[in-house]
Design a protein around this motif. Structure first.
Motif, PDB file in Angstrom:
ATOM      1  N   LEU A  44       0.365  -1.749  -6.832  1.00 18.52           N
ATOM      2  CA  LEU A  44       1.067  -0.639  -7.327  1.00 18.52           C
ATOM      3  C   LEU A  44       0.589   0.421  -8.192  1.00 18.52           C
ATOM      4  O   LEU A  44       0.292   1.584  -7.993  1.00 18.52           O
ATOM      5  CB  LEU A  44       2.792  -0.859  -7.345  1.00 18.52           C
ATOM      6  CG  LEU A  44       3.473  -1.664  -6.666  1.00 18.52           C
ATOM      7  CD1 LEU A  44       4.709  -1.983  -7.025  1.00 18.52           C
ATOM      8  CD2 LEU A  44       3.437  -0.988  -5.289  1.00 18.52           C
ATOM      9  N   TRP A  45      -0.154  -0.105  -9.290  1.00 18.15           N
ATOM     10  CA  TRP A  45      -0.828   0.720 -10.428  1.00 18.15           C
ATOM     11  C   TRP A  45      -2.032   1.222  -9.839  1.00 18.15           C
ATOM     12  O   TRP A  45      -2.225   2.427  -9.940  1.00 18.15           O
ATOM     13  CB  TRP A  45      -1.110  -0.445 -11.566  1.00 18.15           C
ATOM     14  CG  TRP A  45      -1.686   0.399 -12.832  1.00 18.15           C
ATOM     15  CD1 TRP A  45      -1.222   1.341 -13.511  1.00 18.15           C
ATOM     16  CD2 TRP A  45      -3.306   0.625 -12.604  1.00 18.15           C
ATOM     17  NE1 TRP A  45      -2.237   1.861 -14.334  1.00 18.15           N
ATOM     18  CE2 TRP A  45      -3.442   1.709 -13.843  1.00 18.15           C
ATOM     19  CE3 TRP A  45      -4.416   0.085 -12.252  1.00 18.15           C
ATOM     20  CZ2 TRP A  45      -4.748   1.902 -14.130  1.00 18.15           C
ATOM     21  CZ3 TRP A  45      -5.594   0.263 -12.566  1.00 18.15           C
ATOM     22  CH2 TRP A  45      -5.781   1.258 -13.655  1.00 18.15           C
ATOM     23  N   LYS A  78      -1.086   4.034  -7.396  1.00 16.19           N
ATOM     24  CA  LYS A  78      -0.678   5.270  -8.030  1.00 16.19           C
ATOM     25  C   LYS A  78      -1.710   6.044  -8.524  1.00 16.19           C
ATOM     26  O   LYS A  78      -1.616   7.142  -8.469  1.00 16.19           O
ATOM     27  CB  LYS A  78       0.373   4.727  -9.053  1.00 16.19           C
ATOM     28  CG  LYS A  78       1.001   5.945  -9.739  1.00 16.19           C
ATOM     29  CD  LYS A  78       2.108   5.617 -10.745  1.00 16.19           C
ATOM     30  CE  LYS A  78       2.666   6.985 -11.451  1.00 16.19           C
ATOM     31  NZ  LYS A  78       3.550   6.449 -12.361  1.00 16.19           N
ATOM     32  N   ASP A 101      -3.478   7.669  -6.151  1.00 21.90           N
ATOM     33  CA  ASP A 101      -2.996   8.439  -5.036  1.00 21.90           C
ATOM     34  C   ASP A 101      -3.258   7.991  -3.775  1.00 21.90           C
ATOM     35  O   ASP A 101      -3.350   8.814  -2.831  1.00 21.90           O
ATOM     36  CB  ASP A 101      -3.064   9.984  -5.266  1.00 21.90           C
ATOM     37  CG  ASP A 101      -2.046  10.735  -4.450  1.00 21.90           C
ATOM     38  OD1 ASP A 101      -0.846   9.959  -4.417  1.00 21.90           O
ATOM     39  OD2 ASP A 101      -2.442  11.817  -4.285  1.00 21.90           O
TER      40      ASP A 101
END
Length: 185
Positions: free
Chosen positions: A175-176, A179, A182
């Motif tokens: 998830l990091w 993110k 993007d």
């Protein structure tokens, strides 16, 4: 500002992974810490074991520091508008242990390293530094193939066996990364 760790061994593969690391850091606004680890050379025979003195080890370390600084400057020359801060360090010892130690002590957010691509049989028999770091590290690690060119990932494929997770925190690095770039999973 976060820190990326780029362990290198002066090979073409690590030169490419350092370029990849600099491009990633530039995109994320991070700095890059470049690490070279050399093994303590020990020669032995049946009756004699030679271990370098502290002075000899320091001399070797100083020589590697000069070589590493040149290696980094050469990589930075590919980024004319480069604003990425770099630092470097030379250590001696067990390569994987030193990578994991410095990653923890500097609170590294992402390790970017190359892989030689010697083949599955070699990797299964003796392993590789990247494979061992991947299996031991709790820090997201990006392994860059020798000829890969940096490209912002727009989509990330997540292979999943549909069995569920007892500890959902294992998904945090994924998830990091999504993110940070993007990207879509």
């Amino acid at each position: 500002m976060g820190i990326l760790l780029c362990p290198v061994d002066f090979s073409e593969s690590s030169k490419n992974s350092l370029n990849y690391g600099i491009a990633t850091a530039q995109l994320l606004g991070y700095s890059v810490h470049v690490l070279y680890i050399f093994q303590i050379p020990v020669a032995s025979s049946d009756a004699f074991v030679f271990v370098p003195s502290n002075e000899e080890l320091e001399s070797m370390k100083n020589s590697y520091e000069k070589k590493l600084e040149e290696f980094i400057l050469e990589a930075l020359s590919h980024f004319p508008s480069n604003e990425v801060k770099t630092s470097f360090e030379v250590r001696y010892g067990d390569v994987e242990s030193e990578i994991l130690d410095i990653a923890e002590s500097l609170k590294i957010e992402l390790i970017i390293m190359g892989i030689q691509g010697k083949g599955i049989l070699t990797e299964k028999l003796i392993g590789s530094t990247a494979t061992r770091v991947l299996s031991e590290s709790t820090i997201p690690t990006l392994v860059v193939p020798a000829k890969a060119q940096f490209k912002v990932p727009k989509n990330i494929l997540f292979a999943y066996d549909n069995k569920g997770y007892a500890n959902k925190s294992v998904l945090k690095p994924l998830l990091w990364v999504a993110k940070a770039f993007d990207s879509h999973i």
